[in-house]
Design a protein around this motif. Structure first.
Motif, PDB file in Angstrom:
ATOM      1  N   TRP A 137     -15.137   8.131   0.747  1.00 23.29           N
ATOM      2  CA  TRP A 137     -15.741   9.415   1.103  1.00 23.29           C
ATOM      3  C   TRP A 137     -17.001   9.225   1.935  1.00 23.29           C
ATOM      4  O   TRP A 137     -17.233   9.937   2.909  1.00 23.29           O
ATOM      5  N   LEU A 138     -17.816   8.222   1.581  1.00 21.19           N
ATOM      6  CA  LEU A 138     -19.018   7.935   2.376  1.00 21.19           C
ATOM      7  C   LEU A 138     -18.631   7.527   3.795  1.00 21.19           C
ATOM      8  O   LEU A 138     -19.263   7.945   4.772  1.00 21.19           O
ATOM      9  N   LYS A 169      -9.181  13.499   0.245  1.00 23.52           N
ATOM     10  CA  LYS A 169      -8.460  14.078   1.379  1.00 23.52           C
ATOM     11  C   LYS A 169      -8.263  13.033   2.479  1.00 23.52           C
ATOM     12  O   LYS A 169      -9.213  12.457   2.988  1.00 23.52           O
ATOM     13  N   GLY A 170      -7.004  12.781   2.829  1.00 21.28           N
ATOM     14  CA  GLY A 170      -6.679  11.813   3.873  1.00 21.28           C
ATOM     15  C   GLY A 170      -6.626  10.378   3.407  1.00 21.28           C
ATOM     16  O   GLY A 170      -6.320   9.478   4.191  1.00 21.28           O
ATOM     17  N   ALA A 171      -6.900  10.133   2.127  1.00 17.72           N
ATOM     18  CA  ALA A 171      -6.939   8.756   1.624  1.00 17.72           C
ATOM     19  C   ALA A 171      -5.544   8.173   1.467  1.00 17.72           C
ATOM     20  O   ALA A 171      -4.564   8.880   1.259  1.00 17.72           O
ATOM     21  N   THR A 172      -5.483   6.859   1.536  1.00 18.65           N
ATOM     22  CA  THR A 172      -4.276   6.106   1.216  1.00 18.65           C
ATOM     23  C   THR A 172      -4.503   5.435  -0.127  1.00 18.65           C
ATOM     24  O   THR A 172      -5.620   5.025  -0.439  1.00 18.65           O
ATOM     25  N   PHE A 173      -3.453   5.347  -0.931  1.00 12.42           N
ATOM     26  CA  PHE A 173      -3.606   4.805  -2.271  1.00 12.42           C
ATOM     27  C   PHE A 173      -2.837   3.506  -2.456  1.00 12.42           C
ATOM     28  O   PHE A 173      -1.749   3.333  -1.914  1.00 12.42           O
ATOM     29  N   THR A 174      -3.418   2.609  -3.239  1.00 10.40           N
ATOM     30  CA  THR A 174      -2.779   1.330  -3.549  1.00 10.40           C
ATOM     31  C   THR A 174      -2.181   1.436  -4.954  1.00 10.40           C
ATOM     32  O   THR A 174      -2.033   2.528  -5.492  1.00 10.40           O
ATOM     33  N   GLU A 175      -1.869   0.307  -5.540  1.00 13.78           N
ATOM     34  CA  GLU A 175      -1.348   0.314  -6.906  1.00 13.78           C
ATOM     35  C   GLU A 175      -2.379   0.913  -7.860  1.00 13.78           C
ATOM     36  O   GLU A 175      -3.578   0.890  -7.596  1.00 13.78           O
ATOM     37  N   HIS A 176      -1.905   1.445  -8.971  1.00 18.36           N
ATOM     38  CA  HIS A 176      -2.757   2.114  -9.958  1.00 18.36           C
ATOM     39  C   HIS A 176      -3.459   3.329  -9.363  1.00 18.36           C
ATOM     40  O   HIS A 176      -4.453   3.810  -9.906  1.00 18.36           O
ATOM     41  N   ASP A 177      -2.964   3.825  -8.222  1.00 22.40           N
ATOM     42  CA  ASP A 177      -3.565   4.977  -7.535  1.00 22.40           C
ATOM     43  C   ASP A 177      -5.034   4.759  -7.199  1.00 22.40           C
ATOM     44  O   ASP A 177      -5.846   5.681  -7.248  1.00 22.40           O
ATOM     45  N   ILE A 178      -5.385   3.532  -6.836  1.00 22.94           N
ATOM     46  CA  ILE A 178      -6.738   3.225  -6.386  1.00 22.94           C
ATOM     47  C   ILE A 178      -6.824   3.545  -4.889  1.00 22.94           C
ATOM     48  O   ILE A 178      -6.024   3.044  -4.105  1.00 22.94           O
ATOM     49  N   PRO A 179      -7.776   4.376  -4.470  1.00 20.05           N
ATOM     50  CA  PRO A 179      -7.900   4.706  -3.048  1.00 20.05           C
ATOM     51  C   PRO A 179      -8.293   3.483  -2.212  1.00 20.05           C
ATOM     52  O   PRO A 179      -9.043   2.618  -2.685  1.00 20.05           O
ATOM     53  N   MET A 184       0.833  -1.200   0.000  1.00 14.66           N
ATOM     54  CA  MET A 184       0.000   0.000   0.000  1.00 14.66           C
ATOM     55  C   MET A 184       0.865   1.245   0.000  1.00 14.66           C
ATOM     56  O   MET A 184       1.855   1.319   0.718  1.00 14.66           O
ATOM     57  N   LYS A 185       0.494   2.220  -0.802  1.00 15.43           N
ATOM     58  CA  LYS A 185       1.260   3.450  -0.866  1.00 15.43           C
ATOM     59  C   LYS A 185       0.937   4.356   0.316  1.00 15.43           C
ATOM     60  O   LYS A 185      -0.066   4.192   0.997  1.00 15.43           O
ATOM     61  N   LYS A 186       1.783   5.337   0.524  1.00 14.25           N
ATOM     62  CA  LYS A 186       1.548   6.306   1.580  1.00 14.25           C
ATOM     63  C   LYS A 186       0.403   7.244   1.191  1.00 14.25           C
ATOM     64  O   LYS A 186      -0.057   7.261   0.059  1.00 14.25           O
ATOM     65  N   ASP A 187      -0.041   8.022   2.164  1.00 16.63           N
ATOM     66  CA  ASP A 187      -1.094   8.995   1.914  1.00 16.63           C
ATOM     67  C   ASP A 187      -0.520  10.121   1.047  1.00 16.63           C
ATOM     68  O   ASP A 187       0.225  10.960   1.519  1.00 16.63           O
ATOM     69  N   ASN A 188      -0.856  10.091  -0.236  1.00 23.25           N
ATOM     70  CA  ASN A 188      -0.364  11.137  -1.124  1.00 23.25           C
ATOM     71  C   ASN A 188      -1.507  11.979  -1.673  1.00 23.25           C
ATOM     72  O   ASN A 188      -1.398  12.627  -2.702  1.00 23.25           O
ATOM     73  N   SER A 189      -2.642  11.968  -0.966  1.00 22.19           N
ATOM     74  CA  SER A 189      -3.806  12.710  -1.449  1.00 22.19           C
ATOM     75  C   SER A 189      -3.539  14.200  -1.520  1.00 22.19           C
ATOM     76  O   SER A 189      -3.986  14.871  -2.438  1.00 22.19           O
ATOM     77  N   LYS A 190      -2.802  14.734  -0.553  1.00 19.84           N
ATOM     78  CA  LYS A 190      -2.519  16.167  -0.560  1.00 19.84           C
ATOM     79  C   LYS A 190      -1.651  16.535  -1.758  1.00 19.84           C
ATOM     80  O   LYS A 190      -1.860  17.559  -2.403  1.00 19.84           O
ATOM     81  N   ASP A 191      -0.653  15.674  -2.069  1.00 21.66           N
ATOM     82  CA  ASP A 191       0.203  15.932  -3.228  1.00 21.66           C
ATOM     83  C   ASP A 191      -0.609  15.911  -4.516  1.00 21.66           C
ATOM     84  O   ASP A 191      -0.439  16.755  -5.396  1.00 21.66           O
ATOM     85  N   ILE A 192      -1.507  14.933  -4.628  1.00 20.91           N
ATOM     86  CA  ILE A 192      -2.322  14.818  -5.820  1.00 20.91           C
ATOM     87  C   ILE A 192      -3.206  16.045  -5.976  1.00 20.91           C
ATOM     88  O   ILE A 192      -3.343  16.610  -7.056  1.00 20.91           O
ATOM     89  N   MET A 193      -3.789  16.500  -4.877  1.00 22.34           N
ATOM     90  CA  MET A 193      -4.689  17.649  -4.937  1.00 22.34           C
ATOM     91  C   MET A 193      -3.932  18.924  -5.290  1.00 22.34           C
ATOM     92  O   MET A 193      -4.439  19.789  -5.988  1.00 22.34           O
ATOM     93  N   LYS A 194      -2.676  19.042  -4.821  1.00 20.14           N
ATOM     94  CA  LYS A 194      -1.872  20.219  -5.150  1.00 20.14           C
ATOM     95  C   LYS A 194      -1.529  20.241  -6.629  1.00 20.14           C
ATOM     96  O   LYS A 194      -1.493  21.297  -7.261  1.00 20.14           O
ATOM     97  N   LYS A 195      -1.260  19.048  -7.198  1.00 20.81           N
ATOM     98  CA  LYS A 195      -0.846  18.965  -8.592  1.00 20.81           C
ATOM     99  C   LYS A 195      -2.024  19.114  -9.558  1.00 20.81           C
ATOM    100  O   LYS A 195      -1.836  19.355 -10.737  1.00 20.81           O
ATOM    101  N   THR A 196      -3.228  18.924  -9.033  1.00 19.86           N
ATOM    102  CA  THR A 196      -4.404  18.983  -9.895  1.00 19.86           C
ATOM    103  C   THR A 196      -4.776  20.429 -10.175  1.00 19.86           C
ATOM    104  O   THR A 196      -4.913  21.224  -9.258  1.00 19.86           O
ATOM    105  N   HIS A 197      -4.925  20.761 -11.445  1.00 16.83           N
ATOM    106  CA  HIS A 197      -5.298  22.122 -11.832  1.00 16.83           C
ATOM    107  C   HIS A 197      -6.636  22.495 -11.199  1.00 16.83           C
ATOM    108  O   HIS A 197      -7.565  21.688 -11.154  1.00 16.83           O
ATOM    109  N   LYS A 198      -6.710  23.707 -10.689  1.00 20.96           N
ATOM    110  CA  LYS A 198      -7.899  24.155  -9.959  1.00 20.96           C
ATOM    111  C   LYS A 198      -9.182  23.896 -10.736  1.00 20.96           C
ATOM    112  O   LYS A 198     -10.188  23.456 -10.184  1.00 20.96           O
TER     113      LYS A 198
END
Length: 244
Positions: free
Chosen positions: A138-139, A27-37, A1-15
């Protein structure tokens, strides 16, 4: 399992693009392979009843007409229906706040069943899996009781379609529609089901629709708890039969 990189992803995403894929949900999610939350199973007990999203909306509308905004209905909501009935401009992905407002009145949710049809391009199938997990995550963050729906396609989807689901937990599958009812799809369904069990090792499998298939009988013999719920169509058919 990957580290929590949700903040990095959100920063890189164009507004201007964040609303397209609901980046705030991650927000706060942990990601697995293929960036699946990763979507935790938050349900503390099994459903007593399962209804479709369409049924849930009708119930919500009925209680709203009575001006009862605090009602509680003891059933889990599932999305084992045609995609157009819950996905689209006014569907649960885009109008997520309205969907949450409705779902809060029910005891739990089986995560959305975004389709991964065999003839879909691979990126679409990965995206469907991504949305299943992110929406369920999210739910759960919003306090709902969540059980992961598992959806697979042909064998190439096995590398990602089980990602983001806890092992040794309860999962749900749909047996309405094409597979495993249709013989032409049954082998694919059974192969994916056995692979899912190998990867996720669930202690309980919820089947929305019939579980009267050899593959489920074998899993019962292996000690897996199989709990089936009659589909909406089967209920209607049974009601008509009883009235004849």
């Amino acid at each position: 399992m990957k580290k929590d990189n949700s903040k990095d992803i959100m920063k890189k995403t164009h507004k201007g693009c964040k609303d397209v894929w609901n980046a705030h949900m991650a927000k706060g999610a942990t990601f697995t392979e293929h960036d699946i939350p990763f979507c935790p199973t938050t349900a503390e007990k099994l459903p007593e009843e399962i209804i479709t999203w369409e049924e849930a909306k009708a119930i919500y509308k009925k209680y709203l007409a009575k001006k009862d905004k605090t009602f509680f209905y003891n059933a889990f909501v599932c999305f084992y229906i045609d995609d157009y009935k819950f996905d689209g401009p006014r569907g649960i992905w885009h109008d997520y706040q309205q969907a949450l407002k409705i779902l809060r009145h029910f005891s739990g949710v089986i995560t959305p069943d975004f389709s991964t049809y065999q003839d879909f391009p691979e990126p679409i199938k990965v995206y469907a899996t991504y949305r299943m997990r992110l929406y369920g995550y999210w739910l759960g963050v919003n306090g709902l009781q969540v059980v992961n729906n598992v959806r697979w396609g042909t064998e190439e989807t096995w590398s990602y379609c089980f990602n983001g689901i806890p092992t040794n937990s309860v999962v749900a599958v749909g047996t309405v529609g094409g597979s495993p009812k249709k013989l032409v799809d049954r082998k694919r369904f059974e192969a994916g089901l056995y692979k899912m069990v190998e990867v996720l090792r669930p202690h309980t499998i919820i089947a929305y629709g019939s579980a009267e298939y050899e593959c489920f009988r074998k899993l019962k013999e292996e000690g897996i708890n199989i709990v089936s719920f009659q589909s909406k169509t089967a209920k209607v058919f049974e009601g008509r039969k009883n009235n004849e």
